[in-house]
Scaffold this motif. Structure first.
Motif, mmCIF file in Angstrom:
data_model
loop_
_atom_site.group_PDB
_atom_site.id
_atom_site.type_symbol
_atom_site.label_atom_id
_atom_site.label_comp_id
_atom_site.label_asym_id
_atom_site.label_seq_id
_atom_site.Cartn_x
_atom_site.Cartn_y
_atom_site.Cartn_z
ATOM 1 N N PRO A 112 0.698 -1.277 -0.177
ATOM 2 C CA PRO A 112 0.056 -0.660 -0.203
ATOM 3 C C PRO A 112 0.794 0.932 0.159
ATOM 4 O O PRO A 112 1.891 1.255 -0.396
ATOM 5 N N SER A 113 -0.017 2.653 0.027
ATOM 6 C CA SER A 113 1.084 3.668 -0.461
ATOM 7 C C SER A 113 1.412 4.436 1.178
ATOM 8 O O SER A 113 0.570 4.022 1.397
ATOM 9 N N ARG A 114 1.921 5.220 1.175
ATOM 10 C CA ARG A 114 2.790 5.760 2.434
ATOM 11 C C ARG A 114 1.053 6.637 2.945
ATOM 12 O O ARG A 114 1.325 6.596 3.956
ATOM 13 N N GLU A 115 0.510 7.056 2.278
ATOM 14 C CA GLU A 115 -0.774 7.619 2.751
ATOM 15 C C GLU A 115 -1.872 6.926 3.898
ATOM 16 O O GLU A 115 -1.952 6.795 4.503
ATOM 17 N N PHE A 116 -1.495 5.233 3.407
ATOM 18 C CA PHE A 116 -2.177 4.546 4.567
ATOM 19 C C PHE A 116 -1.480 4.134 5.324
ATOM 20 O O PHE A 116 -1.818 3.215 6.898
ATOM 21 N N GLU A 117 -0.290 5.188 5.844
ATOM 22 C CA GLU A 117 0.808 5.045 7.872
ATOM 23 C C GLU A 117 -0.179 6.244 8.046
ATOM 24 O O GLU A 117 0.233 5.687 9.712
ATOM 25 N N VAL A 118 -1.199 7.020 7.967
ATOM 26 C CA VAL A 118 -1.629 7.853 8.549
ATOM 27 C C VAL A 118 -3.061 7.131 9.502
ATOM 28 O O VAL A 118 -2.836 7.942 10.251
ATOM 29 N N PRO A 119 -4.059 6.761 9.044
ATOM 30 C CA PRO A 119 -5.101 6.222 9.830
ATOM 31 C C PRO A 119 -4.359 5.810 11.023
ATOM 32 O O PRO A 119 -3.207 5.085 11.351
ATOM 33 N N GLY A 120 -5.038 6.076 12.574
ATOM 34 C CA GLY A 120 -4.518 5.687 13.998
ATOM 35 C C GLY A 120 -4.054 4.258 14.366
ATOM 36 O O GLY A 120 -4.223 3.603 13.080
ATOM 37 N N ALA A 121 -3.620 3.663 14.627
ATOM 38 C CA ALA A 121 -2.488 2.680 14.955
ATOM 39 C C ALA A 121 -4.022 1.862 15.471
ATOM 40 O O ALA A 121 -5.079 2.076 16.574
ATOM 41 N N MET A 122 -3.269 0.327 15.425
ATOM 42 C CA MET A 122 -4.254 -0.225 15.619
ATOM 43 C C MET A 122 -3.000 -1.921 16.668
ATOM 44 O O MET A 122 -2.403 -1.873 15.996
ATOM 45 N N ILE A 123 -4.056 -2.062 18.131
ATOM 46 C CA ILE A 123 -2.829 -2.889 18.357
ATOM 47 C C ILE A 123 -4.267 -3.927 18.939
ATOM 48 O O ILE A 123 -4.774 -4.161 19.062
ATOM 49 N N PHE A 124 -2.902 -4.917 19.396
ATOM 50 C CA PHE A 124 -3.377 -6.952 19.346
ATOM 51 C C PHE A 124 -2.379 -7.206 20.525
ATOM 52 O O PHE A 124 -1.720 -7.099 20.132
#
Length: 199
Positions: A46-58
């Protein structure tokens, strides 16, 4: 994510873009994400733009051997609980049918006894005698771009069945909550017989 995808092609502020995106329908947003992902080649992340959404924690819980493979994703934040024997161990699939369960259990108990004998006087060294089938807990924190890379790499054929099961479950959790974000993510559901025995 949608606002960020628009950003490189406009000359207005991010806040202005965000305000316009917020009035779009869910299906319109999903369509934009889908269009961007449709043109990814087989080896494109995926492109760099996909880095912006908030973090997912597992909050993960699986065997130490599989963890050692997933631990290599250095860019992903990992918060570990200490390795120990408190959570028991994973029994490999089909081991009982193959007649190896009793021997395996004896080996696990030997590892447990070794750890218990050493842990008081040599706590750091004692960790090295814990068999890798014992379970541990780790928090994995990543952004959407890291998540795509992680799932596409670690769910595909050739990986250890233990972590493939975990990674696919992580994908299913995100898909259940935010399907548009993973609509074109190339997750591979494991077919144990086909992947490991060619049938």
């Amino acid at each position: 994510l949608v606002a960020t995808l628009f950003y490189p092609y406009l000359t207005i502020s991010f806040r202005q873009i965000l305000e316009r995106v917020q009035v779009m329908s869910t299906s319109e947003k999903a369509d934009i994400i889908s269009q961007v992902q449709t043109h990814r080649g087989a080896h494109d992340g995926p492109s760099r733009e996909f880095e912006v959404p908030g973090a997912m924690i597992f909050d993960t819980f699986f065997d130490y051997g599989a963890f050692r493979d997933l631990q290599r994703h250095r860019i992903m934040t990992q918060i570990n609980q200490p390795l120990n024997i408190a959570h028991g161990y994973e029994v490999p699939r089909d081991l009982e049918a193959a007649g190896g369960l009793e021997r395996f259990q004896k080996l696990m108990e030997t590892g447990r006894a070794g750890y218990e004998a050493m842990t008081t006087q040599f706590p750091a060294d004692a960790l090295y005698v814990i068999p890798m089938a014992y379970r541990k807990r780790t928090l994995f924190k990543m952004n959407l771009r890291e998540f795509h890379h992680f799932v596409e790499l670690r769910s595909r054929s050739g990986g250890h069945f233990s972590y493939r099961t975990l990674v696919y479950e992580m994908y299913e959790q995100v898909k259940a909550k935010q399907p548009a974000l993973v609509s074109h993510l190339r997750a591979v559901k494991m077919d144990f017989s086909a992947d490991f025995f060619g049938r």
